[in-house]
Design an enzyme around this catalytic site. Structure first.
Site, PDB file in Angstrom:
ATOM      1  CE  LYS A  86      -1.472   4.221   2.485  1.00  0.00           C
ATOM      2  NZ  LYS A  86      -1.464   3.153   3.504  1.00  0.00           N
TER       3      LYS A  86
ATOM      4  CE  LYS B 183      -4.707   1.896  -0.577  1.00  0.00           C
ATOM      5  NZ  LYS B 183      -4.141   0.601  -0.181  1.00  0.00           N
TER       6      LYS B 183
ATOM      7  CB  SER C  76      -0.951   0.008   1.201  1.00  0.00           C
ATOM      8  OG  SER C  76      -2.065  -0.815   0.945  1.00  0.00           O
TER       9      SER C  76
ATOM     10  CB  SER D 104      -4.511   1.676   3.932  1.00  0.00           C
ATOM     11  OG  SER D 104      -3.684   1.294   2.864  1.00  0.00           O
TER      12      SER D 104
END
Length: 442
Positions: A251, A70, A67, A131
């Site tokens: 993140k 992202k 993730s 997320s």
């Protein structure tokens, strides 16, 4: 024949033993090179202002990014907002696929109801804080029509940002096999991949180009319209279980393929760092490894003035000038050079002066008139010994390079003075020739 087999088997065992010993030595040497002794497969630490690399472990090994991919979706959403392609209050109607993905078991998500409208801001917060994978897909579709088109945009932007080691196959960072039979780009078993260097460069550009990303990334809890509270997966934020002073982004990521990863950023007393940890053993280890890196950063590094403004190189304080009222001009740096370095290592750097050859004649002289502030070259710094890890970008490298300029005016001499100098030079040459000839006679 039996004796030959016995000898062969003995040699094989001996070879394996030697190989094991040497392998162990290599591992020990590699471990010795890592001052932090990190368990994660790869890691990197940056000065967030310049992109200077302060620490690296396997920075160019390509791994699953999960993730953390992202961050590219965030970049493209913020870019679309900045370019007025979409707005924060724009409504997005949830289709059947996005609804089903939001309810898929085992995936991080905020539930999205089919047929209901959510604002871009709501979806962005769901993606950046919790997320949310379905929210990421919905944003990809509103920007590019389809997630497949959006993935092409992700890869195009990665090329523009010169990430180098990357491959984006979806907007979420999930393995394609988790997308309910939907494969935006590639096969079902593909996953987004990047190196630690590329991941750090993406984070660096995200923070540099769109610093407002931290307004959302720093939120420890998302209060969504369904009345529920969703915790940020960045557990190093204030009030969360691994809270760390100064952390306000950025993140996390975790899949079976990628392991656990975390791109963090933290600021204290005006000094910001970016760190990346990839393929840690589990979610807890990614935070403990990040803590080691940030402790190392804040304890050992700070910004120093390496070169003062108006600095003059000892052996090159002036340049000769031809056809001027004066025969030389003082030169100095236009600005100071500041750089984040390890504490106590300021004296480990030397200055390097590079003059602009196009401004000089064959004798290395400037030609009058010379104006105060005219650029005559540049000055940079480099370590006296060894090699530095360098900068992520060419722009960062330029921050340790400053113009060298003329410190004052040198006006052009008038025609009479130039003529007299010419005559003096002519007779001077003759006198020199005669003197040499006379000396030769004796």
């Amino acid at each position: 024949m039996h004796q030959f087999k016995k000898i062969s088997l003995t040699l094989t065992v001996l070879f394996l033993c030697i190989a094991t010993i040497f392998s162990g030595n290599v591992q020990q040497v590699e471990a010795a090179k890592d001052p932090l002794g990190l368990k994660a497969e790869a890691a990197i630490l940056l000065d967030a202002k310049t992109g200077k690399i302060l620490y690296a472990k396997n920075p160019d090994v390509i791994l699953g990014v999960a993730s953390m991919a992202k961050m590219m979706t965030e970049y493209l959403v913020l870019e679309a907002i900045a370019n007025n392609k979409i707005t924060w209050d724009q409504k997005v109607k949830i289709n059947e696929y996005v609804h089903k993905l939001s309810a898929a078991p085992g995936l991080s998500n905020v539930g999205l109801t089919q047929g209901e409208e959510y604002t871009v801001e709501e979806l962005y917060q769901a993606m950046a804080i919790h997320s949310g994978n379905a929210a990421s897909v919905a944003l990809a579709e509103i920007i590019s029509g389809t997630e497949k088109n959006f993935v092409a945009l992700m890869n195009k932007k990665a090329e523009e940002l010169n990430l180098e080691d990357y491959k984006f196959v979806n907007s979420t960072g999930l393995n394609n096999s988790s997308l309910l039979g939907n494969h935006p780009a590639g096969n079902s078993d593909e996953e987004n991949i990047m190196s630690a260097r590329a991941t750090a460069k993406l984070a660096y550009r995200l923070l540099t180009d769109y610093p407002e990303v931290l307004e959302t990334a720093s939120m420890p809890v998302l209060k969504f319209r369904d009345g529920r509270e969703y915790k940020n997966f960045n557990w190093m934020l204030p009030t969360l279980i691994y809270q760390y002073e100064g952390v306000d982004g950025l993140k996390t990521g975790s899949t079976d393929f990628a392991g656990a990863g975390f791109t963090a950023t933290a600021e204290r007393n005006g000094q910001r760092f970016i760190s990346v940890v990839m393929k840690a053993a589990d979610k807890d280890e990614r935070f403990s490894e990040t803590r080691k890196i940030l402790d190392y950063a804040f304890s050992n590094f700070g910004e120093e003035e390496i070169v003062k403004e108006n600095y003059q190189v000892k052996k090159q304080k002036t340049l000769p000038v031809t056809k001027g009222k004066e025969d030389q001009v003082e030169i100095h740096t236009k600005e100071a050079i500041n750089m984040v370095i390890k504490n106590g290592e300021k004296d480990n750097y030397k200055t390097v002066l590079v003059l602009d050859k196009e401004k000089l004649n064959k004798k290395g002289e400037l030609t009058a008139p010379v104006k105060k502030g005219d650029k005559v070259g540049y000055l940079t710094i480099e370590p006296k010994e060894g090699k530095e890890l360098g900068f992520l970008t060419k722009e960062g490298q330029k921050q340790i390079k400053v113009d060298v300029i003329a410190a004052n005016d040198v006006e052009k001499a008038n025609w009479f003075v130039l003529m007299m100098r010419g005559i003096g030079g002519f007779f001077g040459d003759i006198w020199g020739s005669v003197s040499s000839a006379v000396k030769g006679m004796f």
